[in-house]
Design a protein around this motif. Structure first.
Motif: not given
Ligand code: PEP
Ligand code: MN
Length: 368
Positions: A250-276
């Motif tokens: 199972i492939v798990c999306l868990r956000g990507m590292k971005t500059n400063y982690g702001d406003p969230h710990r990671n940049f949410v990447d759930f737009a990639h659900v249909p892509v995967v």
């Protein structure tokens, strides 16, 4: 090339032998038979490996037992959708996983005390949930931070999972030896539960670990996307697992590292659900806790964690991994992002509303 046999054709049948015999007449071609648990049926597929561009499809399609042939692209040979391959699915410890199923895995980021595990599992049972998460081996940024209790917590973790009907525990491993520790501990307490082995984002390109996870058949694998690599690199990592022999991934999306982690710990990447789901045959999980990393509340009163969970589910996610803790202030890892046990019912109800909405959207799509 993949030769898909009709649904009732068994891997050990004469029909399959005939196809292999014909395939191996072509120079350099080797045939591999795989049993595929598709979304709605079990299929036998024959993979032709080697210089297949020279091999025509038509002679195989003339066999009455052959449903179709699919030319595979170089990219994601084992996990790829190619031109029309069905999604994989599998059943593990009585729980079915595919691109059509949906499960929530609420639980502890890390096991700390027996008492907290028991409180967590009791709440899950009361809510009718049989899938959870619990970390015994924790990869931490600082070597001075809590590293997980390791194998010492497995006996009580598994015993309590059995007591509270937990069927699958998602658990990260950071070293291959931990697979044996988990297997031994499960066996020692009579296999009261199952484990889905997690490869964490920090090990997304630990190729030796990926090969080990792929070369065992005891446990399915939850692969977490690498936080600082491309999606293609993450999917190739899954290909390492599948090509080593285990396609229960199972492939798990868990956000990507971005500059400063702001406003969230990671940049949410759930737009990639249909892509995967389009690129691969694998079910897709989302982890809103490690993506958002905190319990900030949006202007409408809902937690950001709820919002991103809904975004992943509405896009077709098949699984949600989410941190809860009975006493987050005492948690030894990731307390600030953990939801409280009294918040479980609302989380599950919200997820169910959105899942239903997703299914309605698919039902109402225009016929293609
Ligand atoms: C986790 O799920 O506990 C974890 C460490 O996740 P990730 O590998 O995505 O950071
Ligand atoms: Mn965590």
């Amino acid at each position: 090339m993949i030769i898909v046999m009709k649904s009732d054709v068994r891997p050990d049948s004469l029909e399959v032998q005939q196809v292999i015999k014909m395939a191996e007449r072509y120079p350099g071609i080797h045939a591999e038979v795989r049993q595929i648990e598709g979304a709605s049926r079990s299929l036998t597929e024959i993979y032709l490996l080697g210089p297949t561009t020279q091999v025509p499809q038509e002679p195989f399609e003339e066999f009455p037992a052959v449903e179709k042939t699919i030319r595979i692209r170089e990219r994601y040979r084992s996990i790829g959708r190619h031109d029309g391959a069905e999604a994989f699915g599998f059943e593990y410890n009585g729980v079915r996983f595919s691109q059509d199923t949906f499960h929530v895995f609420p639980g502890l980021c890390a096991v700390d005390t027996r008492e907290n595990v028991e409180l967590m599992f009791k709440a899950l049972k009361a809510a009718g949930i049989q899938t959870t998460r619990a970390g015994a081996y924790k990869p931490r940024t600082s070597p001075y931070d809590f590293q997980g209790h390791g194998k010492s917590c497995l006996p009580y973790l598994f015993e309590l999972a059995g007591k509270y009907d937990q069927k699958v525990i998602a658990m990260e491993i950071t070293h291959e030896s931990q697979i044996d520790e988990i297997r031994d501990a499960l066996r020692a307490c009579g296999n009261p539960t199952g484990v889905m082995i997690q490869i964490g984002t920090r090990n997304a390109q630990n190729f030796e670990l990926l090969k080990v996870a792929g070369s065992q058949q005891d446990f399915p694998v939850l692969f977490k996307r690498g936080m600082g690599i491309t999606l293609d690199e993450s999917l190739n990592a899954c290909e390492y697992i599948a090509s080593a022999g285990n396609n229960r991934i199972i492939v798990c999306l868990r956000g990507m590292k971005t500059n400063y982690g702001d406003p969230h710990r990671n940049f949410v990447d759930f737009a990639h659900v249909p892509v995967v789901r389009r690129l691969t045959r694998l079910p897709v999980c989302i982890d809103p806790s490690h993506s958002v990393g905190k319990k900030t509340v949006a202007a409408d009163g809902l937690l950001d964690i709820h919002h991103v969970t809904a975004q992943g589910i509405i896009a077709g996610a098949n699984m949600v991994l989410v941190d809860f803790h009975p006493r987050p202030e005492e948690a030894l890892c990731d307390g600030p992002q953990a939801l409280l046990l009294p918040e479980l019912a609302h989380f599950l109800a919200d997820a169910a509303v959105v899942r239903k909405c997703y299914l309605d959207r698919v039902k109402q799509r225009p016929a293609s």
